[in-house]
Design a protein around this motif. Structure first.
Motif, PDB file in Angstrom:
ATOM      1  N   TRP A  47       0.890  -1.161   0.000  1.00 59.41           N
ATOM      2  CA  TRP A  47       0.000   0.000   0.000  1.00 59.41           C
ATOM      3  C   TRP A  47       0.928   1.210   0.000  1.00 59.41           C
ATOM      4  O   TRP A  47       1.310   1.712   1.056  1.00 59.41           O
ATOM      5  N   GLU A  48       1.311   1.667  -1.181  1.00 58.68           N
ATOM      6  CA  GLU A  48       2.302   2.741  -1.290  1.00 58.68           C
ATOM      7  C   GLU A  48       1.851   4.020  -0.608  1.00 58.68           C
ATOM      8  O   GLU A  48       2.650   4.701   0.030  1.00 58.68           O
ATOM      9  N   ASP A  49       0.558   4.367  -0.731  1.00 59.65           N
ATOM     10  CA  ASP A  49       0.050   5.588  -0.105  1.00 59.65           C
ATOM     11  C   ASP A  49       0.232   5.572   1.408  1.00 59.65           C
ATOM     12  O   ASP A  49       0.323   6.618   2.043  1.00 59.65           O
ATOM     13  N   LEU A  50       0.251   4.370   1.985  1.00 61.07           N
ATOM     14  CA  LEU A  50       0.327   4.216   3.442  1.00 61.07           C
ATOM     15  C   LEU A  50       1.723   3.832   3.921  1.00 61.07           C
ATOM     16  O   LEU A  50       1.945   3.690   5.119  1.00 61.07           O
ATOM     17  N   ASP A  51       2.654   3.620   2.993  1.00 62.47           N
ATOM     18  CA  ASP A  51       4.000   3.149   3.327  1.00 62.47           C
ATOM     19  C   ASP A  51       3.927   1.826   4.106  1.00 62.47           C
ATOM     20  O   ASP A  51       4.595   1.648   5.115  1.00 62.47           O
ATOM     21  N   GLU A  52       3.079   0.914   3.616  1.00 59.10           N
ATOM     22  CA  GLU A  52       2.879  -0.386   4.273  1.00 59.10           C
ATOM     23  C   GLU A  52       3.116  -1.498   3.269  1.00 59.10           C
ATOM     24  O   GLU A  52       2.471  -1.549   2.223  1.00 59.10           O
ATOM     25  N   ASP A  53       4.078  -2.359   3.565  1.00 58.21           N
ATOM     26  CA  ASP A  53       4.356  -3.546   2.766  1.00 58.21           C
ATOM     27  C   ASP A  53       4.266  -4.756   3.679  1.00 58.21           C
ATOM     28  O   ASP A  53       4.905  -4.777   4.740  1.00 58.21           O
ATOM     29  N   LEU A  54       3.483  -5.757   3.274  1.00 66.35           N
ATOM     30  CA  LEU A  54       3.319  -6.967   4.060  1.00 66.35           C
ATOM     31  C   LEU A  54       3.741  -8.166   3.224  1.00 66.35           C
ATOM     32  O   LEU A  54       3.409  -8.242   2.036  1.00 66.35           O
ATOM     33  N   SER A  55       4.435  -9.094   3.847  1.00 67.35           N
ATOM     34  CA  SER A  55       4.820 -10.313   3.143  1.00 67.35           C
ATOM     35  C   SER A  55       3.778 -11.398   3.390  1.00 67.35           C
ATOM     36  O   SER A  55       3.180 -11.468   4.467  1.00 67.35           O
ATOM     37  N   VAL A  56       3.579 -12.241   2.396  1.00 70.87           N
ATOM     38  CA  VAL A  56       2.665 -13.368   2.550  1.00 70.87           C
ATOM     39  C   VAL A  56       3.167 -14.278   3.664  1.00 70.87           C
ATOM     40  O   VAL A  56       2.387 -14.746   4.491  1.00 70.87           O
ATOM     41  N   LEU A  57       4.461 -14.500   3.717  1.00 73.64           N
ATOM     42  CA  LEU A  57       5.025 -15.337   4.775  1.00 73.64           C
ATOM     43  C   LEU A  57       4.701 -14.760   6.155  1.00 73.64           C
ATOM     44  O   LEU A  57       4.300 -15.483   7.063  1.00 73.64           O
ATOM     45  N   GLY A  58       4.834 -13.459   6.325  1.00 77.07           N
ATOM     46  CA  GLY A  58       4.508 -12.817   7.599  1.00 77.07           C
ATOM     47  C   GLY A  58       3.044 -12.972   7.959  1.00 77.07           C
ATOM     48  O   GLY A  58       2.696 -13.199   9.119  1.00 77.07           O
ATOM     49  N   LEU A  59       2.159 -12.871   6.957  1.00 74.85           N
ATOM     50  CA  LEU A  59       0.734 -13.077   7.205  1.00 74.85           C
ATOM     51  C   LEU A  59       0.465 -14.508   7.640  1.00 74.85           C
ATOM     52  O   LEU A  59      -0.291 -14.755   8.580  1.00 74.85           O
ATOM     53  N   LEU A  60       1.092 -15.461   6.954  1.00 69.18           N
ATOM     54  CA  LEU A  60       0.908 -16.870   7.305  1.00 69.18           C
ATOM     55  C   LEU A  60       1.424 -17.178   8.710  1.00 69.18           C
ATOM     56  O   LEU A  60       0.855 -18.009   9.417  1.00 69.18           O
ATOM     57  N   GLU A  61       2.484 -16.496   9.108  1.00 70.09           N
ATOM     58  CA  GLU A  61       3.064 -16.714  10.436  1.00 70.09           C
ATOM     59  C   GLU A  61       2.342 -15.922  11.523  1.00 70.09           C
ATOM     60  O   GLU A  61       2.640 -16.068  12.698  1.00 70.09           O
ATOM     61  N   GLY A  62       1.400 -15.064  11.142  1.00 72.06           N
ATOM     62  CA  GLY A  62       0.637 -14.298  12.125  1.00 72.06           C
ATOM     63  C   GLY A  62       1.383 -13.120  12.710  1.00 72.06           C
ATOM     64  O   GLY A  62       1.058 -12.653  13.800  1.00 72.06           O
ATOM     65  N   ARG A  63       2.374 -12.599  11.989  1.00 70.91           N
ATOM     66  CA  ARG A  63       3.123 -11.437  12.487  1.00 70.91           C
ATOM     67  C   ARG A  63       2.261 -10.181  12.406  1.00 70.91           C
ATOM     68  O   ARG A  63       1.774  -9.821  11.352  1.00 70.91           O
ATOM     69  N   LYS A  64       2.115  -9.517  13.530  1.00 71.05           N
ATOM     70  CA  LYS A  64       1.360  -8.269  13.584  1.00 71.05           C
ATOM     71  C   LYS A  64       2.308  -7.077  13.475  1.00 71.05           C
ATOM     72  O   LYS A  64       3.472  -7.170  13.846  1.00 71.05           O
ATOM     73  N   GLY A  65       1.775  -5.964  12.996  1.00 73.89           N
ATOM     74  CA  GLY A  65       2.566  -4.747  12.910  1.00 73.89           C
ATOM     75  C   GLY A  65       2.698  -4.089  14.269  1.00 73.89           C
ATOM     76  O   GLY A  65       1.871  -4.279  15.153  1.00 73.89           O
ATOM     77  N   VAL A  66       3.733  -3.312  14.408  1.00 75.52           N
ATOM     78  CA  VAL A  66       3.989  -2.602  15.664  1.00 75.52           C
ATOM     79  C   VAL A  66       4.086  -1.121  15.359  1.00 75.52           C
ATOM     80  O   VAL A  66       4.815  -0.708  14.467  1.00 75.52           O
ATOM     81  N   LYS A  67       3.336  -0.328  16.103  1.00 82.14           N
ATOM     82  CA  LYS A  67       3.412   1.124  15.943  1.00 82.14           C
ATOM     83  C   LYS A  67       4.497   1.635  16.868  1.00 82.14           C
ATOM     84  O   LYS A  67       4.434   1.457  18.069  1.00 82.14           O
ATOM     85  N   ARG A  68       5.491   2.229  16.273  1.00 81.36           N
ATOM     86  CA  ARG A  68       6.602   2.770  17.060  1.00 81.36           C
ATOM     87  C   ARG A  68       6.336   4.241  17.346  1.00 81.36           C
ATOM     88  O   ARG A  68       6.062   5.020  16.445  1.00 81.36           O
TER      89      ARG A  68
END
Length: 90
Positions: free
Chosen positions: A64-85
């Motif tokens: 999502w370029e407008d949001l500066d968010e890139d997610l990997s399929v592997l990360g989704l499959l592993e259940g990795r959540k994003g962290v707000k710093r």
């Protein structure tokens, strides 16, 4: 017995935006439903921003370029959540 040669990278083929979550269709037939609140940028996005996604790396990720968010399929499959710093000021 599995070998590294048999390993297949699972890729996304489509993303579907819904009210409470987004869905990722995988090339092996599975579909993942991911709540927006797992990724704060997506949780705070407008519907227009959410719908402006593209597959990257041959389907290994979603951007999502407008949001500066890139997610990997592997990360989704592993259940990795994003962290707000939080940025600390002087």
């Amino acid at each position: 017995m599995s070998s590294l040669a048999e390993y297949k990278t699972i890729k996304a083929t489509q993303v579907r935006i819904a009210a409470e979550r987004f869905y990722v269709l995988l090339d092996d037939g599975r579909e993942l439903g991911i709540p927006y609140d797992w990724y704060w940028r997506l949780a705070e996005a407008t519907p227009e921003q959410l719908n402006n996604w593209r597959l990257i790396a041959g389907g290994q990720g979603i951007s999502w370029e407008d949001l500066d968010e890139d997610l990997s399929v592997l990360g989704l499959l592993e259940g990795r959540k994003g962290v707000k710093r939080e940025i600390m000021s002087g």
